[in-house]
Scaffold this motif. Sequence first.
Motif, mmCIF file in Angstrom:
data_model
loop_
_atom_site.group_PDB
_atom_site.id
_atom_site.type_symbol
_atom_site.label_atom_id
_atom_site.label_comp_id
_atom_site.label_asym_id
_atom_site.label_seq_id
_atom_site.Cartn_x
_atom_site.Cartn_y
_atom_site.Cartn_z
ATOM 1 N N ALA A 86 73.454 -84.933 -8.893
ATOM 2 C CA ALA A 86 72.074 -84.636 -9.261
ATOM 3 C C ALA A 86 71.522 -83.580 -8.307
ATOM 4 N N ALA A 87 70.269 -83.194 -8.533
ATOM 5 C CA ALA A 87 69.666 -82.160 -7.699
ATOM 6 C C ALA A 87 69.501 -82.613 -6.252
ATOM 7 N N PHE A 88 69.394 -83.926 -6.042
ATOM 8 C CA PHE A 88 69.114 -84.438 -4.697
ATOM 9 C C PHE A 88 70.342 -85.019 -4.010
ATOM 10 N N GLY A 89 71.499 -85.001 -4.654
ATOM 11 C CA GLY A 89 72.689 -85.544 -4.027
ATOM 12 C C GLY A 89 73.743 -85.949 -5.039
ATOM 13 N N ALA A 90 74.715 -86.703 -4.577
ATOM 14 C CA ALA A 90 75.818 -87.117 -5.443
ATOM 15 C C ALA A 90 76.052 -88.612 -5.327
ATOM 16 N N PHE A 91 76.418 -89.232 -6.441
ATOM 17 C CA PHE A 91 76.756 -90.649 -6.457
ATOM 18 C C PHE A 91 78.271 -90.813 -6.384
ATOM 19 N N VAL A 92 78.679 -91.760 -5.570
ATOM 20 C CA VAL A 92 80.109 -91.953 -5.315
ATOM 21 C C VAL A 92 80.473 -93.409 -5.553
ATOM 22 N N ASP A 93 81.530 -93.629 -6.322
ATOM 23 C CA ASP A 93 82.070 -94.972 -6.563
ATOM 24 C C ASP A 93 83.072 -95.290 -5.456
ATOM 25 N N VAL A 94 82.735 -96.271 -4.616
ATOM 26 C CA VAL A 94 83.649 -96.680 -3.544
ATOM 27 C C VAL A 94 84.283 -98.036 -3.865
ATOM 28 N N GLY A 95 84.168 -98.450 -5.142
ATOM 29 C CA GLY A 95 84.867 -99.654 -5.585
ATOM 30 C C GLY A 95 84.107 -100.946 -5.447
ATOM 31 N N VAL A 96 82.740 -100.894 -5.451
ATOM 32 C CA VAL A 96 81.969 -102.133 -5.297
ATOM 33 C C VAL A 96 81.018 -102.361 -6.469
ATOM 34 N N HIS A 97 81.306 -101.759 -7.609
ATOM 35 C CA HIS A 97 80.509 -101.930 -8.830
ATOM 36 C C HIS A 97 79.121 -101.322 -8.730
ATOM 37 N N GLN A 98 78.825 -100.617 -7.675
ATOM 38 C CA GLN A 98 77.530 -99.967 -7.515
ATOM 39 C C GLN A 98 77.750 -98.644 -6.788
ATOM 40 N N ASP A 99 77.374 -97.554 -7.429
ATOM 41 C CA ASP A 99 77.579 -96.260 -6.799
ATOM 42 C C ASP A 99 76.676 -96.092 -5.585
ATOM 43 N N GLY A 100 77.196 -95.450 -4.539
ATOM 44 C CA GLY A 100 76.404 -95.102 -3.376
ATOM 45 C C GLY A 100 75.925 -93.668 -3.490
ATOM 46 N N PRO A 151 92.610 -78.896 -12.157
ATOM 47 C CA PRO A 151 93.288 -79.155 -10.876
ATOM 48 C C PRO A 151 94.423 -80.155 -11.015
ATOM 49 N N ALA A 152 95.186 -80.295 -9.943
ATOM 50 C CA ALA A 152 96.298 -81.258 -9.923
ATOM 51 C C ALA A 152 95.739 -82.681 -9.900
ATOM 52 N N PHE A 153 96.475 -83.600 -10.477
ATOM 53 C CA PHE A 153 96.035 -84.991 -10.601
ATOM 54 C C PHE A 153 96.142 -85.728 -9.260
ATOM 55 N N THR A 154 95.048 -86.366 -8.852
ATOM 56 C CA THR A 154 95.032 -87.215 -7.662
ATOM 57 C C THR A 154 94.218 -88.461 -7.973
ATOM 58 N N THR A 155 94.411 -89.497 -7.192
ATOM 59 C CA THR A 155 93.649 -90.733 -7.395
ATOM 60 C C THR A 155 93.060 -91.190 -6.067
ATOM 61 N N ALA A 156 91.962 -91.948 -6.163
ATOM 62 C CA ALA A 156 91.343 -92.517 -4.971
ATOM 63 C C ALA A 156 91.931 -93.893 -4.703
ATOM 64 N N THR A 157 92.050 -94.230 -3.434
ATOM 65 C CA THR A 157 92.524 -95.561 -3.054
ATOM 66 C C THR A 157 91.355 -96.321 -2.444
ATOM 67 N N PHE A 158 90.914 -97.360 -3.147
ATOM 68 C CA PHE A 158 89.783 -98.145 -2.645
ATOM 69 C C PHE A 158 90.248 -99.081 -1.535
ATOM 70 N N LEU A 170 85.357 -94.698 3.832
ATOM 71 C CA LEU A 170 86.014 -95.126 2.603
ATOM 72 C C LEU A 170 86.388 -93.923 1.736
ATOM 73 N N GLU A 171 87.317 -94.164 0.836
ATOM 74 C CA GLU A 171 87.665 -93.162 -0.160
ATOM 75 C C GLU A 171 86.958 -93.543 -1.452
ATOM 76 N N GLY A 172 86.476 -92.560 -2.175
ATOM 77 C CA GLY A 172 85.780 -92.841 -3.422
ATOM 78 C C GLY A 172 85.852 -91.672 -4.383
ATOM 79 N N VAL A 173 85.226 -91.860 -5.542
ATOM 80 C CA VAL A 173 85.234 -90.835 -6.584
ATOM 81 C C VAL A 173 83.794 -90.476 -6.927
#
Length: 791
Positions: A666-680, A635-642, A658-661
């Motif tokens: 996983a089978a039960f969901g997805a982890f997202v980096d929103v810029g706080v050193h801990q994935d949600g 895909p085309a290159f894009t970036t997240a803005t925290f 928030l915007e995140g990456v």
Amino acid sequence: MTSSPAVKTVNARLTAELAVAESQVAAAVRLLDEGSTVPFIARYRKEVTGSLDDGQLRTLEERLTYLRELDARRTAVLASIEEQGKLTDDLRTALLTAETKSRIEDVYLPYKTKRRTKAQIAREAGLEPLADRLLADPTLVPEEVAAGFLADGVADTAAALDGARQIIIERASENAELVGSVRAKFWADGAVRTAPASDAVAASAAAQKFRDYFDFSEPLEKMPSHRVLAVMRGEKEQVLSLTFDGGDDAVYQAMVAQALGIDLSGPGAATAWLATTVRFAWRVKLMVSASVDARIRLRQRAEEDAVAVFARNLKDLLLAAPAGTRTTLGLDPGFRTGVKVAVVDGTGKVLDTCAIFPHQPQRQWDAAKATLAALVARHGVQLIAIGNGTASRETDALATELVTEIRAAGAQAPATAMVSEAGASVYSASAYAAHELPDLDVTLRGAVSIARRLQDPLAELVKIEPKSIGVGQYQHDVTPGTLARSLDAVVEDAVNAVGVDLNTASVPLLARVSGVTDSLAEAIVSHRERTGRFPSRKALLEVPRLGPKAFEQCAGFLRITDGDDPLDASGVHPESYPVVRRILDRAGVTLAELIGDERSLRSLRPAEFADDRFGIPTVTDILAELEKPGRDPRPAFTTATFAAGVEKVSDLKVGMILEGVVTNVAAFGAFVDVGVHQDGLVHVSAMADRYVSDPHEVVKSGQVVRVKVLEVDVDRQRIGLTLRLKDAPPREQGRKSERGGGAAGAPRGDKPHQGQPDKRNTNGGKRTERRNEAPTAGSMAQALRDAGFGR
């Protein structure tokens, strides 16, 4: 003698399993046996295999190996039993119709050479007739019959009866039909039960991450892979004890009795003794073997699921959008040791390196910013890549301030992007990194890798062992060989899907190209360094040890830009160049005129250019390549803005958007980096306004998404997110449920989430599906506890 049963050939079994034509299977097997790779067959032999795709071919290749090993073992077992003079028609039939390795071993067990058992010793003492008599006539008095079998080594009737019992128990444990039936029932009805290894362990701080499994039970068939691997990790760390419960013992004992011809309700004098023998056979032998089998099967299934999750995430990461050939500044953040800096040009060549110390304890903020500004100006930096580890948000703030000041001065400012640094340290300390960057310190190599990852994730990540990339689910608990085979296939497919620039590719990248081995990749690079860039694909044949077969397998996946032949920059295989010439002759134009001419190319009919060797599928692919030669499927290159001011978990507030990456799925969901050193975590029930069975349907690793904060637990560093931006925060009773709800002995949040299909609700025999609703705090917390990974 009766005739042997008709045995399916390997190809026939593959045909049935894959639900394709046997001719397709036969063609694919032949090509694999001839040394062709899956990417080559999938891309350039479509007419031969009937367009089997890479997924089908990977499954075929894996099953082909298993079934051939199965047949080899079958042949060896038949020969062994025949050599013993014990091969009957029934045994031959049982072995010829066995469809799994475990079934073959069950049948072979009585004939397998083994150490002397108690039953064997009893037979040697002449006690087998005693066992036969008691089985045949339960009206006999065991002690009276046993008195006639006293001899050397059999001191009394108790010893005689014990020997007879051992013989009967062994017969039961070696009865293939009984063992198979018990195994199947144990798996269908059994459950895993877990508890603390001891009271002292349960009270320890280290054991608290497993506290949800201190009183836990779940059916074997329904237990998801992440929980299986979690409890097995707890057992490995000596925190949990695992037991396997098959259900009602009486049912299994009845199965044993029936197999031995024993009437447990009979009035005979020997019935009580026989019932005890049956109970021993179940408890001492069959239950133990069924538990071991269930453990193996449970782990195998969990590993397969975990490997599939890792493979899917790895593929998404490898095929993430490349930023392209832009001068990039890489920042490997750190506090005490400083931020390592590297500038690379558009080809990845290192232009400059240094270290800056903007953070504690040195706090040289302005000096660090000035250094970066000088590097940006000196090298015309277009992108700044920031590793997402320790001090990443603080370093991102530094880069953002720098960019703002450059723009304020009226100059062109670089864009910034956060980059996963998983595995960067592994690369930095690797032998290849030392060879590639011999003059750089290990710490600076990490900054180079981060910069290059932004330019081309695929080209850089292939230098790292796949399991170190960190997008898996309990990958360190999976058998290394199983994981490696699957991930290597993913990397190979990704590399060949994108294609490789022959004149710039590294050894690790070339080694992933179809038909290219590690030694051949080194030979290609050595030849390139010695003689200069390759002017054409045909020049590859000048590389030592690269013969016609290797050329056939790799040439179509290698690209040469600005070479002697424009087709060398496309995915058209050299063997198909004559087809292109025919197309040009028919169209009456030059190649330069035809390439990219969408209208003219789409007016051509593939059937007009097909022949006995190159069919319609290949010609269709050729026309598509000419339309967009060398197209990149990524895909085309894009970036997240925290969000500004959101740098740690405590900065998050329920309701924030928030915007995140996406970092992991996983089978039960997805982890997202929103810029706080801990994935949600975005739980699967919070992904869409519809039922979602697989989170990969909605998101993939590396994707930029907008999320809403549903829950923040600062103490445990846990974040609940949703992709449905209109979702309201969990209700108060949800929080109460998380603190103490749930049925005793069952994990909280383990019930179907609201909005998931309820199979009990029917409408004309069809399953009713409802819209997913917001997850409760209880389900969110349980999913986080289940996860066991994330930063």
